[in-house]
Design a protein around this motif. Structure first.
Motif, PDB file in Angstrom:
ATOM      1  N   MET A 118       3.655 -10.484 -11.243  1.00 18.87           N
ATOM      2  CA  MET A 118       2.630 -11.122 -12.487  1.00 18.87           C
ATOM      3  C   MET A 118       3.166 -10.828 -13.844  1.00 18.87           C
ATOM      4  N   GLY A 119       4.027 -11.434 -14.327  1.00 22.12           N
ATOM      5  CA  GLY A 119       4.646 -10.969 -15.744  1.00 22.12           C
ATOM      6  C   GLY A 119       5.412  -9.765 -15.233  1.00 22.12           C
ATOM      7  N   PRO A 120       5.087  -8.826 -16.258  1.00 21.37           N
ATOM      8  CA  PRO A 120       5.771  -7.548 -16.218  1.00 21.37           C
ATOM      9  C   PRO A 120       5.317  -6.968 -15.118  1.00 21.37           C
ATOM     10  N   VAL A 121       4.137  -7.137 -14.349  1.00 16.65           N
ATOM     11  CA  VAL A 121       3.447  -6.199 -13.502  1.00 16.65           C
ATOM     12  C   VAL A 121       3.676  -6.883 -12.303  1.00 16.65           C
ATOM     13  N   THR A 122       3.673  -5.669 -11.371  1.00 13.49           N
ATOM     14  CA  THR A 122       3.926  -6.035  -9.812  1.00 13.49           C
ATOM     15  C   THR A 122       2.995  -5.196  -9.270  1.00 13.49           C
ATOM     16  N   THR A 123       2.404  -5.886  -8.377  1.00 12.08           N
ATOM     17  CA  THR A 123       0.915  -5.157  -7.876  1.00 12.08           C
ATOM     18  C   THR A 123       1.125  -5.435  -6.215  1.00 12.08           C
ATOM     19  N   ALA A 124       0.174  -4.662  -5.434  1.00 11.67           N
ATOM     20  CA  ALA A 124      -0.046  -4.946  -4.091  1.00 11.67           C
ATOM     21  C   ALA A 124      -1.321  -4.269  -3.593  1.00 11.67           C
ATOM     22  N   VAL A 125      -1.948  -4.675  -2.663  1.00 12.31           N
ATOM     23  CA  VAL A 125      -3.261  -3.992  -2.592  1.00 12.31           C
ATOM     24  C   VAL A 125      -3.382  -3.659  -1.064  1.00 12.31           C
ATOM     25  N   LEU A 126      -3.874  -2.526  -0.870  1.00 12.22           N
ATOM     26  CA  LEU A 126      -3.930  -1.738   0.624  1.00 12.22           C
ATOM     27  C   LEU A 126      -5.390  -1.323   0.796  1.00 12.22           C
ATOM     28  N   ASP A 127      -5.653  -1.196   2.228  1.00 14.69           N
ATOM     29  CA  ASP A 127      -6.931  -0.695   2.767  1.00 14.69           C
ATOM     30  C   ASP A 127      -6.709   0.551   3.077  1.00 14.69           C
ATOM     31  N   ASP A 128      -7.622   1.435   2.328  1.00 15.20           N
ATOM     32  CA  ASP A 128      -7.644   2.894   2.455  1.00 15.20           C
ATOM     33  C   ASP A 128      -8.239   3.491   3.742  1.00 15.20           C
ATOM     34  N   THR A 129      -8.819   2.705   4.365  1.00 14.23           N
ATOM     35  CA  THR A 129      -9.230   2.979   5.884  1.00 14.23           C
ATOM     36  C   THR A 129     -10.798   3.680   5.720  1.00 14.23           C
ATOM     37  N   CYS A 130     -10.995   3.643   4.543  1.00 14.15           N
ATOM     38  CA  CYS A 130     -12.285   4.432   4.412  1.00 14.15           C
ATOM     39  C   CYS A 130     -13.462   3.847   3.396  1.00 14.15           C
ATOM     40  N   GLY A 131     -13.115   2.532   3.566  1.00 17.89           N
ATOM     41  CA  GLY A 131     -14.102   1.320   2.618  1.00 17.89           C
ATOM     42  C   GLY A 131     -13.634   0.675   1.420  1.00 17.89           C
ATOM     43  N   ASN A 132     -12.485   0.984   1.001  1.00 19.21           N
ATOM     44  CA  ASN A 132     -11.919   0.544  -0.091  1.00 19.21           C
ATOM     45  C   ASN A 132     -10.747  -0.064  -0.099  1.00 19.21           C
ATOM     46  N   LEU A 133     -10.514  -1.064  -0.950  1.00 16.95           N
ATOM     47  CA  LEU A 133      -9.167  -1.602  -1.248  1.00 16.95           C
ATOM     48  C   LEU A 133      -8.645  -0.882  -2.476  1.00 16.95           C
ATOM     49  N   ILE A 134      -7.290  -0.509  -2.409  1.00 14.72           N
ATOM     50  CA  ILE A 134      -6.693   0.298  -3.452  1.00 14.72           C
ATOM     51  C   ILE A 134      -5.359  -0.646  -3.796  1.00 14.72           C
ATOM     52  N   GLN A 135      -5.276  -0.823  -5.359  1.00  9.63           N
ATOM     53  CA  GLN A 135      -4.134  -1.416  -5.752  1.00  9.63           C
ATOM     54  C   GLN A 135      -3.089  -0.557  -5.999  1.00  9.63           C
TER      55      GLN A 135
END
Length: 129
Positions: A106-123
């Motif tokens: 996304m322009g100068p930023v690269t991201t990905a989102v994961l499931d922490d297995t404990c109720g959250n999404l983490i970028q």
């Protein structure tokens, strides 16, 4: 002023401690019994005296609907900086981590989102220079 402590709500502190240390690579800093729960913080191994992440129990009645709504809408609870999103994505996926978003530029930023297995999404993210 600087950030000293931030938190993520987790549905199982022991499981969260294992995920955040064994999988993501953070280091346990504090683990103190507090009634039925624990005050557990983790830090980056590169900054042991830096910002602490509290693995906070999700026992308050407002937490479960809040975190469920964030997950349903695909909104990460927090974001962690990495040196290379693609390499970290490959490493974590190799460890069985489930991603809800593969690396995206996304322009100068690269991201990905994961499931922490404990109720959250983490970028995870990296800002190019």
């Amino acid at each position: 002023m600087r950030i000293h402590l931030t938190s993520v709500f987790v549905d199982d502190q022991e499981k969260a401690l294992r995920f955040y240390t064994d999988v993501l690579g953070f280091v346990k800093k504090h683990d103190v019994p507090v009634g039925a729960d624990r005050w557990i913080t983790v830090v980056s191994p590169d900054a042991p005296d830096g910002t602490e992440l509290l693995l906070e129990p999700n026992g308050h009645p407002a937490v479960k609907p809040y975190t469920a709504a964030l997950v349903k809408d695909g909104i990460p609870a927090t974001s962690f900086a990495v040196d290379d999103v693609h390499a970290e994505f490959d490493r974590l996926r190799g460890l069985g981590v489930r991603f809800t978003q593969e690396p995206a530029e996304m322009g100068p930023v690269t991201t990905a989102v994961l499931d922490d297995t404990c109720g959250n999404l983490i970028q995870i993210m990296h800002t190019g220079s």
